[in-house]
Scaffold this motif. Structure first.
Motif, mmCIF file in Angstrom:
data_model
loop_
_atom_site.group_PDB
_atom_site.id
_atom_site.type_symbol
_atom_site.label_atom_id
_atom_site.label_comp_id
_atom_site.label_asym_id
_atom_site.label_seq_id
_atom_site.Cartn_x
_atom_site.Cartn_y
_atom_site.Cartn_z
ATOM 1 N N ARG A 1 0.847 -1.190 0.000
ATOM 2 C CA ARG A 1 0.000 0.000 0.000
ATOM 3 C C ARG A 1 0.883 1.241 0.000
ATOM 4 N NH1 ARG A 1 -5.165 1.137 1.126
ATOM 5 N NH2 ARG A 1 -5.674 3.179 1.966
ATOM 6 N N PRO A 2 0.668 2.137 -0.960
ATOM 7 C CA PRO A 2 1.501 3.336 -0.999
ATOM 8 C C PRO A 2 1.105 4.316 0.104
ATOM 9 C CG PRO A 2 -0.193 3.471 -2.685
ATOM 10 C CD PRO A 2 -0.302 2.105 -2.072
ATOM 11 N N SER A 3 2.063 5.077 0.566
ATOM 12 C CA SER A 3 1.763 6.116 1.549
ATOM 13 C C SER A 3 1.013 7.255 0.871
ATOM 14 C CB SER A 3 3.052 6.650 2.158
ATOM 15 O OG SER A 3 3.815 7.329 1.168
ATOM 16 N N GLY A 4 0.366 8.083 1.687
ATOM 17 C CA GLY A 4 -0.332 9.235 1.131
ATOM 18 C C GLY A 4 0.612 10.151 0.386
ATOM 19 N N GLU A 5 1.840 10.317 0.888
ATOM 20 C CA GLU A 5 2.814 11.186 0.231
ATOM 21 C C GLU A 5 3.231 10.621 -1.121
ATOM 22 O OE1 GLU A 5 5.065 14.410 -0.518
ATOM 23 O OE2 GLU A 5 3.639 14.109 1.126
ATOM 24 N N THR A 6 3.423 9.288 -1.196
ATOM 25 C CA THR A 6 3.780 8.650 -2.470
ATOM 26 C C THR A 6 2.674 8.839 -3.496
ATOM 27 O OG1 THR A 6 5.130 6.977 -1.354
ATOM 28 C CG2 THR A 6 4.377 6.461 -3.572
ATOM 29 N N LEU A 7 1.430 8.616 -3.060
ATOM 30 C CA LEU A 7 0.291 8.791 -3.955
ATOM 31 C C LEU A 7 0.205 10.242 -4.427
ATOM 32 C CD1 LEU A 7 -2.310 7.736 -5.287
ATOM 33 C CD2 LEU A 7 -3.509 8.269 -3.149
ATOM 34 N N ARG A 8 0.377 11.164 -3.489
ATOM 35 C CA ARG A 8 0.267 12.588 -3.818
ATOM 36 C C ARG A 8 1.330 12.982 -4.853
ATOM 37 N NH1 ARG A 8 1.091 14.292 0.859
ATOM 38 N NH2 ARG A 8 -1.094 14.285 1.534
ATOM 39 N N GLU A 9 2.573 12.545 -4.642
ATOM 40 C CA GLU A 9 3.646 12.900 -5.562
ATOM 41 C C GLU A 9 3.422 12.247 -6.924
ATOM 42 O OE1 GLU A 9 6.168 15.116 -5.278
ATOM 43 O OE2 GLU A 9 4.922 15.627 -3.538
ATOM 44 N N ASN A 10 2.920 11.021 -6.928
ATOM 45 C CA ASN A 10 2.653 10.321 -8.190
ATOM 46 C C ASN A 10 1.646 11.094 -9.030
ATOM 47 O OD1 ASN A 10 0.845 8.146 -9.740
ATOM 48 N ND2 ASN A 10 2.899 7.309 -9.513
ATOM 49 N N ILE A 11 0.574 11.561 -8.389
ATOM 50 C CA ILE A 11 -0.469 12.299 -9.113
ATOM 51 C C ILE A 11 0.038 13.673 -9.530
ATOM 52 C CG2 ILE A 11 -2.746 13.365 -8.871
ATOM 53 C CD1 ILE A 11 -3.547 11.001 -7.112
ATOM 54 N N ARG A 12 0.753 14.339 -8.639
ATOM 55 C CA ARG A 12 1.249 15.678 -8.947
ATOM 56 C C ARG A 12 2.227 15.672 -10.128
ATOM 57 N NH1 ARG A 12 0.643 19.962 -5.831
ATOM 58 N NH2 ARG A 12 -0.495 19.810 -3.865
ATOM 59 N N ASN A 13 2.924 14.558 -10.338
ATOM 60 C CA ASN A 13 3.913 14.477 -11.406
ATOM 61 C C ASN A 13 3.318 14.086 -12.751
ATOM 62 O OD1 ASN A 13 6.067 15.215 -9.768
ATOM 63 N ND2 ASN A 13 6.457 13.107 -9.116
ATOM 64 N N GLN B 1 1.664 14.705 -16.114
ATOM 65 C CA GLN B 1 1.585 15.887 -16.967
ATOM 66 C C GLN B 1 0.152 16.281 -17.276
ATOM 67 O OE1 GLN B 1 3.990 15.340 -20.453
ATOM 68 N NE2 GLN B 1 5.920 15.484 -19.328
ATOM 69 N N ALA B 2 -0.766 15.303 -17.306
ATOM 70 C CA ALA B 2 -2.162 15.596 -17.641
ATOM 71 C C ALA B 2 -2.792 16.550 -16.635
ATOM 72 C CB ALA B 2 -2.976 14.305 -17.695
ATOM 73 N N PHE B 3 -2.211 16.636 -15.434
ATOM 74 C CA PHE B 3 -2.784 17.478 -14.387
ATOM 75 C C PHE B 3 -1.951 18.745 -14.146
ATOM 76 C CE2 PHE B 3 -3.898 13.067 -12.610
ATOM 77 C CZ PHE B 3 -4.998 12.974 -13.445
ATOM 78 N N GLY C 1 3.857 23.365 -16.177
ATOM 79 C CA GLY C 1 4.794 22.566 -15.396
ATOM 80 C C GLY C 1 4.466 22.411 -13.935
ATOM 81 N N GLU C 2 3.344 22.963 -13.500
ATOM 82 C CA GLU C 2 2.958 22.874 -12.097
ATOM 83 C C GLU C 2 1.600 22.188 -11.965
ATOM 84 O OE1 GLU C 2 4.729 23.735 -9.490
ATOM 85 O OE2 GLU C 2 6.400 24.531 -10.657
ATOM 86 N N PHE C 3 1.435 21.389 -10.878
ATOM 87 C CA PHE C 3 0.160 20.714 -10.647
ATOM 88 C C PHE C 3 -0.950 21.744 -10.452
ATOM 89 C CE2 PHE C 3 -3.031 19.074 -7.667
ATOM 90 C CZ PHE C 3 -3.454 17.943 -8.350
ATOM 91 N N SER C 4 -2.095 21.496 -11.114
ATOM 92 C CA SER C 4 -3.248 22.393 -11.016
ATOM 93 C C SER C 4 -4.452 21.618 -10.505
ATOM 94 C CB SER C 4 -3.572 23.012 -12.382
ATOM 95 O OG SER C 4 -4.839 23.631 -12.378
ATOM 96 N N GLN C 5 -5.004 22.067 -9.380
ATOM 97 C CA GLN C 5 -6.184 21.415 -8.817
ATOM 98 C C GLN C 5 -7.365 21.462 -9.794
ATOM 99 O OE1 GLN C 5 -7.499 19.083 -6.323
ATOM 100 N NE2 GLN C 5 -6.323 20.407 -4.970
#
Length: 630
Positions: free
Chosen positions: A108-120, A122-124, A128-132
């Protein structure tokens, strides 16, 4: 097709068919209640079902990938559909097994791992910066909620953790690397001479009997390409223009019919706190947080501290504006039952327990006719044109089904031109026959063998085509006269190659007995290359020569002598004189590190494949391939 059956099957014969089909379908339907294999299940993996629908969907994806990859070279005959479906089924079984192992061993990935995976991803990102906002927009296009998407990502990351755990436990020792380098960087010293078959072309004789014998033994090499001359008619949507004038009354009626579609939906801005799990502990934690909110604590601060939705938690649980149909049923029902500012009791979904707060309501807006008149007019005219087009298509269908042996009736009725294309094959054609769908229809059983008009073929550009075969030219053997010269050349090359092979064998034997390869080459006029060192990676040798050279035994006192065919007809006689093992010490530090990494990666792949095989062998898997039949 049903219309044709209805028109042609009448009287007592029709009733016999109907009764027979009723019995067949009735018995087949009843069996579904008693036979588990009759259900829509392709496999059971340790009690978990894989549906035949899932197999078919994945099959279609794989099939479409093959079509795109091969392009004009694709032909349905290249694909063994049954074998491909079975392969897809085995992949889905393996995927399910991997998922079960991931769950069993608690990857199970940590919340930080999941967060960094999603933030990286490109579709989001924007600039070059993550956009909510981009994150929610992109998920909305896919019909996914943030919580649902994050659940998918958790699963994928967990599977990667499983594989990485195996890969990172694999290593190569310095001795392993040294042995690998000794083998792969090995150099072999050799000399050779080349015997070309062309040397014997003028001396070999090819008789008529030779030509006839080759023709009779290899007739399949000299077949014509199956082809057909076709006729077709086209109904083109572009030819159907909408009515230029639309009355105010017609447009007003249309507005009343369509206004709901132009009216924006009510949107609700929501925030939530997600507590993962479906047990009593998760429920009690959610209830405790709900009570703290009721006692005045900040919803936003509690969301940042406790919510398992790692993306929205950074925004105090904010999910943005939500419309009906975007989220899971229980969550959505609770949200749309709240008053603005109200906080829900814990709501259970597949992702856990949610505490939902309605932070705002955006009421739907109803546009006036004048505001959307141009859009309505364009839509109305498009619908009218579409209806006229579909009416024409239906006329073509009715006429070409009723008169299944001709296109003339439909062409006359609708003022269409019957066009033709000659020399259409299964893989290529001119004009309309350049389209795969058309060629597939031409060579279908009903069109090719029964000589019926094709079913209507809808093309991506808005055209509908009906085609038929005018003349079919089956693949058949070419006459001996047509291919005699070609066969003469083939036989001549084969005989010349046989002469070259015999001479190569004789020379190899002479060298084994002590004669010099260089002297033989000079005396006979053969191309000779003196002793040199060759690595496995050397590219100036024919692949068959390299393979034979590195398969040869260690040389004795007089070397190791052999012969090998190259270029299909020529021969090389070579003498292997020395073998030098690769030296790890001759490599730079970075080269040694690279060899170590490569060897470890190869071993990791082997071990992961062995892990998957053991997983598959020890699982309780039942497959129902009968449910894959299409």
């Amino acid at each position: 097709m049903l219309q044709r059956i209805r028109e042609n099957v009448q009287g007592w014969a029709a009733w016999v068919i109907v009764i027979f089909l009723s019995l067949v379908f009735g018995l087949w339907g009843i069996s579904g209640y008693f036979d588990p294999n009759a259900a829509n299940v392709a496999a059971e993996v340790d009690g978990v079902e894989i549906s035949s629908v899932a197999v078919e969907n994945t099959y279609q994806q794989r099939y479409n990938q093959l079509v795109q990859m091969l392009g004009d070279n694709f032909s349905p005959e290249l694909v063994d559909s049954d074998a491909l479906r079975r392969d897809v089924l085995q992949q889905l079984i393996l995927r399910e097994l991997v998922q079960q192992h991931v769950d069993k061993f608690g990857y199970r990935p940590s919340g930080e791992t999941l967060r960094e995976n999603i933030r990286n991803m490109q579709a989001f990102q924007v600039d070059g910066e993550f956009s909510q906002d981009q994150y929610r927009l992109a998920l909305g296009y896919q019909g996914l909620s943030p919580a649902g998407f994050e659940a998918i990502q958790r699963r994928n990351i967990a599977i990667n953790q499983l594989q990485r755990g195996i890969n990172e436990s694999t290593f190569a020792t310095p001795l392993d690397v040294a042995f690998q380098v000794a083998l792969r960087e090995q150099a072999r010293s050799h000399e050779d001479l080349l015997i070309r078959a062309a040397r014997f072309f003028d001396s070999v004789e090819v008789t008529e009997e030779d030509i006839l014998a080759y023709y009779e033994e290899n007739t399949a090499q000299f077949m014509t390409t199956e082809s057909a001359d076709i006729a077709y008619i086209v109904v083109d949507k572009a030819d159907f223009a909408a009515a230029e004038e639309v009355s105010d009354e017609e447009l007003e009626d249309f507005y009343q019919q369509r206004v709901d579609g132009y009216m924006s939906q009510e949107q609700r801005r929501a925030s939530h706190i997600l507590i993962e799990g479906d047990g009593q502990a998760a429920l009690e934690q959610a209830e405790s947080l709900r009570e703290r909110i009721a006692n005045g604590e900040s919803f936003e601060e509690l969301a940042r501290e406790f919510s398992a939705d790692t993306i929205s938690s950074e925004e105090g649980g904010d999910l943005g504006l939500i419309e009906r149909g975007q989220l899971e049923g229980n969550f959505e029902d609770a949200l749309f039952a709240l008053q603005e500012g109200e906080v829900s009791e814990p709501v259970q979904t597949d992702f856990g327990f949610h505490i939902i707060k309605l932070t705002g309501v955006q009421a739907p807006e109803v546009p006036e006719l004048a505001d959307i008149r141009d859009e309505l007019l364009e839509e109305y005219q498009a619908i009218e044109a579409e209806q006229a087009f579909e009416d024409a298509v239906q006329q073509v269908i009715d006429i070409t089904y009723a008169d299944s042996g001709s296109l003339a009736g439909a062409a006359d009725e609708l003022g269409l031109e019957v066009k033709s294309v000659e020399g259409v094959t299964r893989s290529r054609g001119e004009d309309i026959a350049a389209i795969d769908q058309v060629r597939n229809a031409v060579f279908s059983q009903s069109v090719l063998e029964d000589r019926l008009n094709s079913d209507p073929i809808r093309l991506e550009d808005g055209r509908v085509v009906v085609t038929r075969i005018v003349e079919h030219y089956p693949s058949e053997p070419k006459s001996l006269e047509e291919v005699s010269l070609d066969i003469r050349e083939i036989v001549k090359r084969r005989k010349a190659s046989a002469e070259a092979e015999a001479l190569a064998a004789s020379i190899a034997e002479q060298v084994r007995e002590g004669q010099s390869l260089a002297e033989i080459a000079a005396a006979e006029g053969f191309a000779y290359r003196g002793e040199r060192r060759t690595l496995r990676s050397t590219s100036d040798l024919a692949s068959s020569y390299t393979a034979a050279l590195f398969a040869a035994d260690y040389p004795g006192e007089n070397g190791e002598v052999d012969q090998v065919r190259i270029n299909g007809t020529d021969f090389v006689v070579f003498r292997l004189t020395a073998i030098d093992q690769g030296d790890l010490g001759s490599l730079t530090s970075s080269e040694r590190d690279s060899r170590n990494s490569q060897l470890a990666a190869r071993r990791a792949n082997i071990e992961f494949e062995a892990y998957l095989k053991e997983m598959r062998d020890s699982a309780n898997v039942n497959t129902f391939e009968g449910n894959l039949e299409q």
